[in-house]
Scaffold this motif. Structure first.
Motif, short mmCIF file in Angstrom:
data_model
loop_
_atom_site.label_atom_id
_atom_site.label_comp_id
_atom_site.label_asym_id
_atom_site.label_seq_id
_atom_site.Cartn_x
_atom_site.Cartn_y
_atom_site.Cartn_z
N LEU A 1 55.01 87.24 56.36
CA LEU A 1 53.91 86.86 55.20
C LEU A 1 53.24 88.17 54.69
CD1 LEU A 1 51.93 83.72 56.34
CD2 LEU A 1 53.48 84.12 54.18
N SER A 2 51.99 88.43 54.56
CA SER A 2 51.46 89.76 53.84
C SER A 2 51.45 90.77 55.08
CB SER A 2 50.14 89.32 53.29
OG SER A 2 50.10 88.30 52.59
N ALA B 1 60.05 73.71 57.99
CA ALA B 1 59.40 74.39 56.72
C ALA B 1 58.03 74.06 56.93
CB ALA B 1 59.79 73.68 55.28
N ALA B 2 56.95 74.94 56.34
CA ALA B 2 55.61 74.76 56.34
C ALA B 2 55.00 75.05 55.03
CB ALA B 2 54.99 75.92 57.20
N LEU B 3 54.24 74.05 54.53
CA LEU B 3 53.49 74.44 53.30
C LEU B 3 52.40 75.32 53.59
CD1 LEU B 3 53.09 73.76 50.11
CD2 LEU B 3 51.71 71.90 50.95
N ARG B 4 52.39 76.49 53.14
CA ARG B 4 51.51 77.48 53.50
C ARG B 4 50.04 77.28 53.66
NH1 ARG B 4 55.59 81.27 55.75
NH2 ARG B 4 56.81 81.97 54.23
N ASN B 5 49.35 77.91 54.52
CA ASN B 5 48.15 77.74 54.72
C ASN B 5 47.62 76.19 54.56
OD1 ASN B 5 47.51 80.54 54.87
ND2 ASN B 5 47.84 80.61 52.69
N THR B 6 48.17 75.31 55.12
CA THR B 6 47.97 73.75 55.35
C THR B 6 48.34 73.44 56.54
OG1 THR B 6 50.20 72.65 54.13
CG2 THR B 6 48.54 73.72 52.62
N ASN C 1 50.43 80.23 58.68
CA ASN C 1 49.80 81.23 58.12
C ASN C 1 49.78 82.61 58.66
OD1 ASN C 1 48.22 80.82 60.46
ND2 ASN C 1 46.93 79.34 59.32
N GLU C 2 49.02 83.31 58.65
CA GLU C 2 49.08 84.94 59.30
C GLU C 2 49.14 84.58 60.86
OE1 GLU C 2 50.08 87.20 57.95
OE2 GLU C 2 49.52 87.59 55.90
N LEU D 1 43.25 79.98 57.81
CA LEU D 1 43.09 78.90 56.66
C LEU D 1 44.26 77.78 56.96
CD1 LEU D 1 41.84 78.05 54.05
CD2 LEU D 1 43.54 79.32 52.90
N GLN D 2 43.61 76.55 56.70
CA GLN D 2 44.24 75.41 57.27
C GLN D 2 43.87 74.18 56.27
OE1 GLN D 2 43.94 73.50 61.06
NE2 GLN D 2 45.89 72.24 60.84
#
Length: 442
Positions: free
Chosen positions: A263-264, A354-359, A305-306, A92-93
């Motif tokens: 992450l998950s 830092a990363a804004l997750r899934n973007t 992301n993952e 996801l991006q």
């Protein structure tokens, strides 16, 4: 009595009484139906149930939001399902970077309270609070309210060897992490200790011991109370915070570990300092994947992301990685430019990422006088600079809010891991940087 129940047992009105033979037949039929269902049929049934729940939620939301008449519930369901699948696969991006406006320096809020350099910070899952820590031996941990900027809680520390007399740490705090449900906060210090806190009350709940050197990285697995910790003793440990239990230790790095994230999935990634490697640890298999690409000490790392992550090193480079390739997908050299250090030209160290997750939005920090925002290209194969946000001092920690509405930076006069340089004009503080989106066309 014939049904095997006590005569005086109260029978609930929710279930009608039935004869023993009828009850046995129904249970047998249900068991036969359950046995006859194949795994594929069960997946299909659960998928249909999930779709129906989504459809009901979207129809309710569409009824409440009358201003969105042009959007059909079916479209929303399809988009959400697609995003769910991509997020699980780690691909996801969301495209948000191109809509971010350059922040106005006058809109940056500065929170003062730490006497020595801020080393780490986290934002609560609801984006309402910031927790920060520093090198200060007397003012160890602060809780701040984002909206008002007020300092709500201070946990005092003490001198080395006085941990039992004080609630706080007795040495420099290097890392912290908060669980995704906001129930636990973990902090790690130079004195080998991990402390577990209640974020709501700032009370200490427990102390974990076992590392043989400074604790330099902490991360809760998303959706659980499983905690991963990394240390200068070159190992990763796994803890169950809810059960106050140690789980296992993983070995592999050849130098001090400087950063950790998860992450998950039941895995975590680490930055290996001067051994020049980034590693993915697969916890159930007790195995690891090794990634190489930086020329210097890798000091910071975060998952996007993952399947993708970003890291920064003291050779001035920022790298984008895919977990299926051993080399970086993209590498920005001298990301913050060059400095004149004692008559020698060398790149500014990358001290925080830092990363804004899934973007596709990233942020990096150094002591170059600014925080940089970056846009990841398609498939994370390109790294384009967006904006420079002026901030004086060592940027030792960066974190995006969950909603992406602001970025928080922890500043200090010194690097969080040492005292190689000192920037006297810098303020030991926390900066809240608002991130405004461009108005999108209707």
């Amino acid at each position: 009595a014939a049904a095997g129940r006590p005569v005086d047992e109260e029978v609930s009105s929710d279930s009608e009484p039935e004869s023993p033979s009828l009850g046995r037949r129904r249970r047998r039929e249900a068991a036969e139906e359950e046995v006859d269902e194949t795994p594929q049929e069960k997946k299909l049934r659960l998928a249909k149930l999930y779709l129906e729940q989504l459809r009901q939620q979207e129809e309710e939301r569409a009824a409440e939001e009358e201003d969105e008449e042009g959007t059909q519930p079916g479209d929303l369901i399809g988009d959400r399902l697609k995003e769910d699948v991509l997020e699980q696969k780690g691909r996801l991006q969301r495209r948000v970077a191109e809509d971010v406006q350059p922040p106005d320096p006058a809109s940056i809020r500065v929170l003062r309270g730490h006497q020595l350099p801020v080393t780490c910070l986290v934002i609560s899952p609801d984006d309402k609070f910031i927790f920060s820590a520093s090198k200060d031996g007397a003012l160890i941990k602060c809780k701040w309210e984002v909206e008002s900027g007020k300092r709500l809680c201070v946990v005092p520390g003490g001198k080395k060897g006085t941990e039992e007399q004080h609630m706080g740490h007795a040495s420099q705090v290097l890392c912290m992490a908060i669980s995704s449900d906001g129930k636990f906060l973990a902090t790690g210090d130079r004195n080998k200790l991990i402390m577990i806190w209640d974020p709501a009350t700032c009370k200490r709940l427990n102390i974990f011991t076992g590392h043989r050197d400074a604790v330099s990285g902490l991360s809760f697995r998303k959706g659980t109370h499983q905690l991963y910790s990394a240390s200068h003793d070159r190992c990763v440990k796994v803890w169950d915070v809810a059960e106050n239990a140690y789980v296992e230790t993983l070995f592999g790095h050849q130098d001090v570990i400087t950063g950790l994230d998860s992450l998950s999935r039941e895995s975590c990634v680490t930055a290996g300092g001067r051994d020049g490697t980034v590693r993915l640890w697969k916890i159930p298999e007790e195995s690891q994947l090794v990634f190489c690409g930086h020329q210097g000490s890798i000091d910071c790392i975060q998952l996007i992301n993952e399947e993708h992550m970003v890291s920064g090193a003291d050779d001035g480079s920022v790298a984008l990685w895919g977990l299926s390739k051993k080399k970086p997908l993209a590498l920005a050299r001298q990301a913050h430019g060059m400095q004149d250090a004692q008559g020698l030209q060398q790149p500014y160290w990358i001290s925080a990422v830092a990363a804004l997750r899934n973007t596709d939005l990233l942020a990096t920090g150094s002591h170059s006088g600014s925080v940089k925002l970056w846009k990841c290209g398609e498939g994370f194969r390109k790294l384009d600079p967006l904006w420079d946000i002026p901030l004086v001092g060592f940027v030792n920690s960066l974190a995006f809010s969950a909603a992406g509405s602001f970025l928080v930076a922890g500043l200090g006069q010194e690097h969080r891991l040492g005292r190689w340089w000192r920037i006297k004009e810098a303020k030991n503080s926390i900066c809240i940087i608002p991130l405004k989106q461009k108005a999108s066309a209707p």
